[in-house]
Each structure stands twice: as structure tokens, then as C-alpha cells.
Design a protein around this motif. Structure first.
Motif, mmCIF file in Angstrom:
data_model
loop_
_atom_site.group_PDB
_atom_site.id
_atom_site.type_symbol
_atom_site.label_atom_id
_atom_site.label_comp_id
_atom_site.label_asym_id
_atom_site.label_seq_id
_atom_site.Cartn_x
_atom_site.Cartn_y
_atom_site.Cartn_z
ATOM 1 N N ASP A 38 28.099 7.725 13.849
ATOM 2 C CA ASP A 38 27.659 6.788 12.812
ATOM 3 C C ASP A 38 28.811 6.378 11.896
ATOM 4 N N PRO A 39 29.165 5.087 11.864
ATOM 5 C CA PRO A 39 30.257 4.638 10.991
ATOM 6 C C PRO A 39 29.896 4.674 9.516
ATOM 7 N N SER A 74 31.927 15.930 7.001
ATOM 8 C CA SER A 74 32.409 16.867 5.985
ATOM 9 C C SER A 74 33.671 17.599 6.426
ATOM 10 N N ASP A 75 33.880 17.735 7.739
ATOM 11 C CA ASP A 75 35.069 18.437 8.237
ATOM 12 C C ASP A 75 36.283 17.527 8.344
ATOM 13 N N THR A 76 36.068 16.300 8.788
ATOM 14 C CA THR A 76 37.201 15.395 8.995
ATOM 15 C C THR A 76 37.475 14.496 7.796
ATOM 16 N N GLY A 77 36.453 14.298 6.960
ATOM 17 C CA GLY A 77 36.601 13.407 5.810
ATOM 18 C C GLY A 77 36.599 11.937 6.182
ATOM 19 N N CYS A 78 36.228 11.637 7.442
ATOM 20 C CA CYS A 78 36.220 10.250 7.930
ATOM 21 C C CYS A 78 34.867 9.911 8.539
ATOM 22 N N CYS A 79 34.543 8.638 8.545
ATOM 23 C CA CYS A 79 33.298 8.170 9.143
ATOM 24 C C CYS A 79 33.442 8.052 10.661
ATOM 25 N N GLY A 80 32.305 7.925 11.344
ATOM 26 C CA GLY A 80 32.306 7.839 12.801
ATOM 27 C C GLY A 80 32.865 6.529 13.312
ATOM 28 N N ASP A 81 33.133 6.474 14.625
ATOM 29 C CA ASP A 81 33.812 5.312 15.221
ATOM 30 C C ASP A 81 32.858 4.301 15.856
ATOM 31 N N ASN A 82 31.539 4.478 15.660
ATOM 32 C CA ASN A 82 30.534 3.502 16.104
ATOM 33 C C ASN A 82 30.320 3.501 17.616
ATOM 34 N N GLU A 115 42.824 5.858 13.616
ATOM 35 C CA GLU A 115 42.882 4.761 12.658
ATOM 36 C C GLU A 115 41.840 4.933 11.557
ATOM 37 N N GLY A 116 41.760 6.162 11.044
ATOM 38 C CA GLY A 116 40.889 6.455 9.911
ATOM 39 C C GLY A 116 39.448 6.740 10.264
ATOM 40 N N GLU A 117 39.134 6.846 11.566
ATOM 41 C CA GLU A 117 37.764 7.114 11.987
ATOM 42 C C GLU A 117 37.685 8.445 12.741
ATOM 43 N N GLN A 122 46.119 11.342 14.450
ATOM 44 C CA GLN A 122 46.101 12.608 13.734
ATOM 45 C C GLN A 122 44.851 13.396 14.138
ATOM 46 N N PHE A 123 44.791 14.653 13.699
ATOM 47 C CA PHE A 123 43.673 15.516 14.071
ATOM 48 C C PHE A 123 43.239 16.362 12.877
ATOM 49 N N ALA A 124 41.945 16.622 12.819
ATOM 50 C CA ALA A 124 41.445 17.609 11.866
ATOM 51 C C ALA A 124 41.716 19.003 12.431
ATOM 52 N N PHE A 125 41.578 20.018 11.594
ATOM 53 C CA PHE A 125 41.772 21.417 12.001
ATOM 54 C C PHE A 125 43.163 21.660 12.582
#
Length: 291
Positions: free
Chosen positions: A104-105, A110-118, A150-152, A204-207
Motif C-alpha cells: 500500500d503506497p 514502521s520498520d522501513t519508514g517508507c510507504c509501499g511501492d503499489n 527510490e524512497g519506497e 538502500q536497505f532497512a536492517f
């Protein structure tokens, strides 16, 4: 439960489409109509293979088209092929998506701090078999990588084809580290650098680029399934997504697509014809120093 495909248009051209049929020969959407679970009690999922291993054509479920066939992504008016960044050649796994999921964009993770990529959630099948485009396989989930594209948020589920001879030996992400040494590191490297030839920065990557385990991965899939449920029940605005389906929505829903309507969608495309050649530039290798 089995599914077959019907190719339309000319392969390696912008007219090419891959439509899906169920066991009854009726057209279905791979995004909405194929169940997420192949066996819910065993946490076995369906995977729609978009890109077979070693190939470069960026095929994907067309989330904005009627019946959501597979088609090749377009970039600057041309068919998109993923570049080869040494030492990789094409995709290094069978790559695809889990149906009935949606990142869901409008939701910030909460883990990545970014919205979904749709898009539906992505899967990398690490099994030994090179699958076919449009094949629907059953996979065992082992872990997940949280890529930031790209921020997603763009989750990459690591799984293995249930029919793989070694599937029983893989129970969690640590088994991949043990039995296929270097594969996870290569996976991070591939996703980090595959857009550099297009003039884009490293992903980039979370964790810190670490893979999360099976339980985390399954929970992530379930969350994206919840987003899809909200989408298909019209609790969430679909935006530009095409949610027409032949199996899920009732006749009173605007998302309901009859068998006749589905057939009309397919017949409006060109019959399958001769394939065009793939540009020679697709085989080029790009070299970049690891940072």
C-alpha cells in the motif's frame, strides 16, 4: 489448483501479453484471482513467475490493465531490460510475485519508514529449476529483504520452489546461508546495483541489508494480504489500479468481471505472432567497484 497461460501479441514487442486461465479454462487475473495460499496450514504460497532466471526482460503483472496480464515494462518509450552488472547475468533467481498481496503506497511501514511501492509483494525463488514465464509455482518462504527503492518500501521475499529436490532441507533463512553460501550476499549486491547502468544511485536497505527470518517474512506477506483485502473490498482507493476480477467480487461489485467480459478483453489484443529479436545491447556487462 492449476493455471495455464495464453500468449498474445508478438514476443519482445510492446504488444506482447501473457494472460492466465484457471483449470476450467476461464480467464483470471494473476493479481486478484489466484489464491495467495497454496496450503495455508503449511504456509505454502503461490508465486507467479514474471521473470525466469538468467533472463533480462522486465516482465511484470500489469496492475493497471484489465485482467492484469504479464507485460514488459516500458522505459522512455522502449522495452525495459535489466542490465547485467558484473558478475551477474540477468536475474539470478526466478523472480515474481505473490498474488492477492499489495504494498500500500498510503501506508508507512514502521520498520522501513517508507510507504509501499503499489505492487504485489516480490519473490525470489532460489530453487535449482529455471521456471517458465507465467508459471504458477508453490513456494516455501524462508526470509525477506527490505529494499528501499527510490524512497519506497519494496520487500523481496526469499523462497524455494516446493518441487525443488532440496526443498525439504530449507526451513529458514539460515539454511540458505549454510547450503547456498554466497547467494544471499549476491542477492543484496544485485538489488543494490542493478539500476546503476540506468544512471540511478544504489538502492538502500532497512536492517542494514540483513535478511529477516521466515516468521518475519510470513507476517509481512500477511500484512500485504490485508492491504489487498482492503483494496479489493473497496475500503481503500484503488487509484489507477485495475481491480477487475472473475472470482473474488460479487456480481453487485464494480470490480466483478464476467467470463464474457474477460474473453472480450483478451480478444481485443492481437493473436500471438512472430517474436522480434532481443537487442544485442542486452548482453552487455557493466563493471562497477564494490563500495
Amino acid at each position: 489448483m492449476s493455471f495455464t497461460i495464453e500468449e498474445r501479441g508478438n514476443p519482445n514487442t510492446q504488444s506482447y501479453r501473457v494472460f492466465f486461465k484457471n483449470a476450467e479454462g476461464k480467464y483470471v487475473s494473476p493479481f486478484h484471482d489466484i489464491p495467495m495460499y497454496a496450503d495455508e496450514t503449511q504456509h505454502i504460497f503461490h508465486m507467479v513467475v514474471e521473470v525466469p532466471r538468467w533472463t533480462n526482460a522486465k516482465m511484470e503483472i500489469a496492475t493497471k490493465d484489465p485482467l492484469n496480464p504479464l507485460k514488459q515494462d516500458i522505459k522512455k518509450g522502449n522495452l525495459r531490460y535489466v542490465a547485467n552488472v558484473f558478475p551477474h547475468k540477468g536475474y539470478i533467481w526466478n523472480y515474481g510475485a505473490i498474488p492477492q498481496t499489495w504494498e500500500d503506497p498510503g501506508h508507512k511501514d514502521s520498520d522501513t519508514g517508507c510507504c509501499g511501492d503499489n505492487d504485489p509483494i516480490d519473490v525470489c525463488d532460489i530453487g535449482s529449476k529455471v521456471c517458465s514465464r507465467g508459471e504458477v509455482i508453490k513456494v516455501k518462504v524462508l526470509g525477506v529483504l527490505a529494499m528501499i527503492d527510490e524512497g519506497e518500501t519494496d520487500w523481496k521475499v526469499i523462497a524455494i520452489n516446493l518441487e525443488d529436490p532440496e526443498a525439504k532441507e530449507f526451513k529458514n533463512i539460515d539454511d540458505v546461508k549454510r547450503l547456498k553460501p554466497g547467494y544471499l550476499e549476491a542477492t543484496v549486491d544485485w538489488f543494490r546495483r542493478y539500476k546503476i547502468p540506468d544512471g540511478k544511485p544504489e538502492n538502500q536497505f532497512a536492517f542494514n541489508g540483513e535478511f529477516k527470518d521466515k516468521d518475519f517474512a510470513i507476517n509481512t506477506i500477511k500484512v500485504t494480504h490485508g492491504f489487498w483485502k482492503a483494496l479489493i473490498s473497496q475500503q481503500t482507493n484503488a487509484g489507477g489500479l485495475n481491480c477487475k476480477n472473475t472470482c473474488i467480487s460479487g456480481e453487485d461489485s464494480s470490480f466483478c468481471c464476467s467470463s464474457d467480459e474477460a474473453k472480450t478483453v483478451v480478444e481485443a489484443t492481437c493473436p500471438c505472432g512472430n517474436e522480434d529479436s532481443i537487442p544485442l545491447t542486452v548482453d552487455k556487462w557493466f563493471y562497477y567497484a564494490n563500495n
